[in-house]
Design an enzyme around this catalytic site. Structure first.
Site, PDB file in Angstrom:
ATOM      1  CG  HIS A   1      -1.472   1.335   1.597  1.00 18.16           C
ATOM      2  ND1 HIS A   1      -1.122   2.029   2.736  1.00 18.16           N
ATOM      3  CD2 HIS A   1      -2.386   2.088   0.946  1.00 18.16           C
ATOM      4  CE1 HIS A   1      -1.808   3.167   2.765  1.00 18.16           C
ATOM      5  NE2 HIS A   1      -2.577   3.227   1.710  1.00 18.16           N
TER       6      HIS A   1
ATOM      7  N   GLY B   1     -18.394  11.116   0.389  1.00 17.64           N
ATOM      8  CA  GLY B   1     -19.098  10.875  -0.864  1.00 17.64           C
ATOM      9  C   GLY B   1     -18.172  10.499  -2.001  1.00 17.64           C
TER      10      GLY B   1
END
Lengths: 297, 297
Positions: B104, B255
């Site tokens: 990562h 969002g």
């Protein structure tokens, strides 16, 4: 209030459910008793690799805590940080056959102390997560949910059904987890006996709600395609439980037993980038007809 | 501060990494450009089913928001709710061969506005999650992390290494996610240029940190046993990302594009009840020697 009676009921309910599932699964569950650090007790009953259940757990736990964590007091902030006890039975079953839906049921009771006064409330419910939807299964499951609540007043089922649709919703996917059922929390009216009776009724109606669906679907032949879709959809179950589920967060935050809490996670899961079922396929039908909040009875 | 320069760097870094991975993977990544609702832009680059990568994503995103969510302001509460822009490159690679570690890397920049004043900060890092540990791989990865930070002062590597050990820790498992690396957040000292240069250096050092490990491990033969352990351990990765990871929560809360954010989840995952590797096995060695906070260089 009478926590010992609740505990007796929960332990008995757990064993009745486990015995019935063992019969269908063709072999015994593993039973692990454990002791929470603050007192109480837990009994985790687990199946893996059985005829019916690829993985499933029926857990009882009774824990004492020094302070209620945020996940348990979202709607009653005045109780945050109070000493409490919580007991419940929680089950999640992941059948092997993709035509048999995953199911979840929970009955729980909290007792908190605050400035010398005691408070209690019940919560619970059950909900169904099919991979391939059948209207008759959804109608049956919801009818039994409605019947479980009917003796307490006609208003409970619509209210708890709506609550379930709202609760088991993946906001980040804009998708319900399954076809719903009933969900309730913070129930402490009109009195302890009625709330306990209602919660008992929900627990007692689990087998009648689920077993007829198992009987109808478990012999349906399936192949790699159906297993693959099941593994993909199970990813949504993982996302819901780890990102949104208050029960899971409560367990992890209150120092619960991780292996018992995460029994809810499926045995085999796949994630794929931006995958959608082919329009008109049986898999697309799940989204089109079943993953919607709708009235099933 | 100069957000356009940061954006140019990030888009260029993303493409350099993707091109190199495509060469190793034997086929092109899928590239999906998307537009966040509040302006900015995203570019998701995804690999699935390649020679090296069973699943992997290298994502760029630039988003504007009306109010910073809690996950982004844990350590700077005075900025909660302020208008902001955030941009970053984030990658997670899940190789098919269980001897090649999952990795990562992330570099990100936030700019917030508050009462007419602007504030900015950088964050990022990289960390390695092996299934079968090799001390030489861990030492190499950490040495490159140290080298990336060395030009900015000898204190950064130990500080960011410790931060990484603390951040990528599964509290509910009492287990680190992997062998660590470096992690930093809220970096805004001594000045913008230095912080940007340090973040650039972290991004630039990703390929030198990871590719030599891929070269050493990707040809090692493996069988069902190793694949099974990899799928089991990947469950921990899912648990960390969905329960604890601030970046994932920030994305879902602000969002963000769900499919891009959840590119970090592995392609195939297994959960098993209370499973532990046999003492003395190669699998036990991972826990005994590698899943500990220790000094690798």
């Amino acid at each position: 209030m009478n926590p010992p009676a609740v505990k007796d009921f929960l332990l008995d309910l757990q064993q009745r459910i486990v015995v019935e599932l063992e019969r269908l699964d063709g072999r015994p569950f593993r039973r692990d008793a454990w002791e929470p650090p603050g007192g109480g007790g837990g009994l985790t009953c687990v199946a893996e690799g059985g005829a019916l259940l690829e993985r499933g757990g029926v857990n009882f736990s009774h824990v004492f805590g020094a302070g209620l964590p945020p996940s348990a007091t979202a709607s009653r902030p005045e109780w945050a940080g109070c000493p409490f006890q919580a007991m419940g039975v929680s089950l999640v079953l992941h059948p092997r056959n993709p035509y048999v839906p995953t199911v979840h049921m929970n009955v729980r009771c909290f007792v908190a102390e605050h400035a010398g006064a005691g408070s209690w409330w019940f919560g619970g419910g059950m909900d169904l997560t099919p991979y391939y939807g059948y209207a008759e299964d959804a109608a049956h499951f919801h009818a039994v949910c409605r019947d479980a609540l009917a003796p307490f007043g006609a208003g409970y089922y619509p209210r708890f059904k709506k609550w379930c649709d709202e609760y088991f919703y993946l906001k980040h996917r804009n998708e319900p987890r399954g076809i719903g059922g009933i969900f309730f929390d913070d129930l402490n009216e009109p009195d302890f006996d009625t709330c306990f009776a209602l919660s008992r009724s929900v627990g007692e109606h689990f087998l009648p709600a689920y077993l007829p669906i198992v009987a109808r679907r478990n012999e349906q032949p399936y192949g790699e395609r159906e297993r693959d879709f099941q593994a993909f959809r199970r990813g949504r179950y993982v996302e819901f439980n780890l990102v949104h589920d208050r029960g899971t967060l409560f367990g992890l935050q209150s120092g619960g037993r991780t292996e018992s809490i995460l029994m809810s996670l499926p045995p085999l899961v796949k994630w794929r980038y931006d995958w959608r079922p082919e329009p008109g396929s049986a898999e697309a039908e799940l989204y089109r007809t079943f993953l919607l909040a709708r009235d099933w009875v």
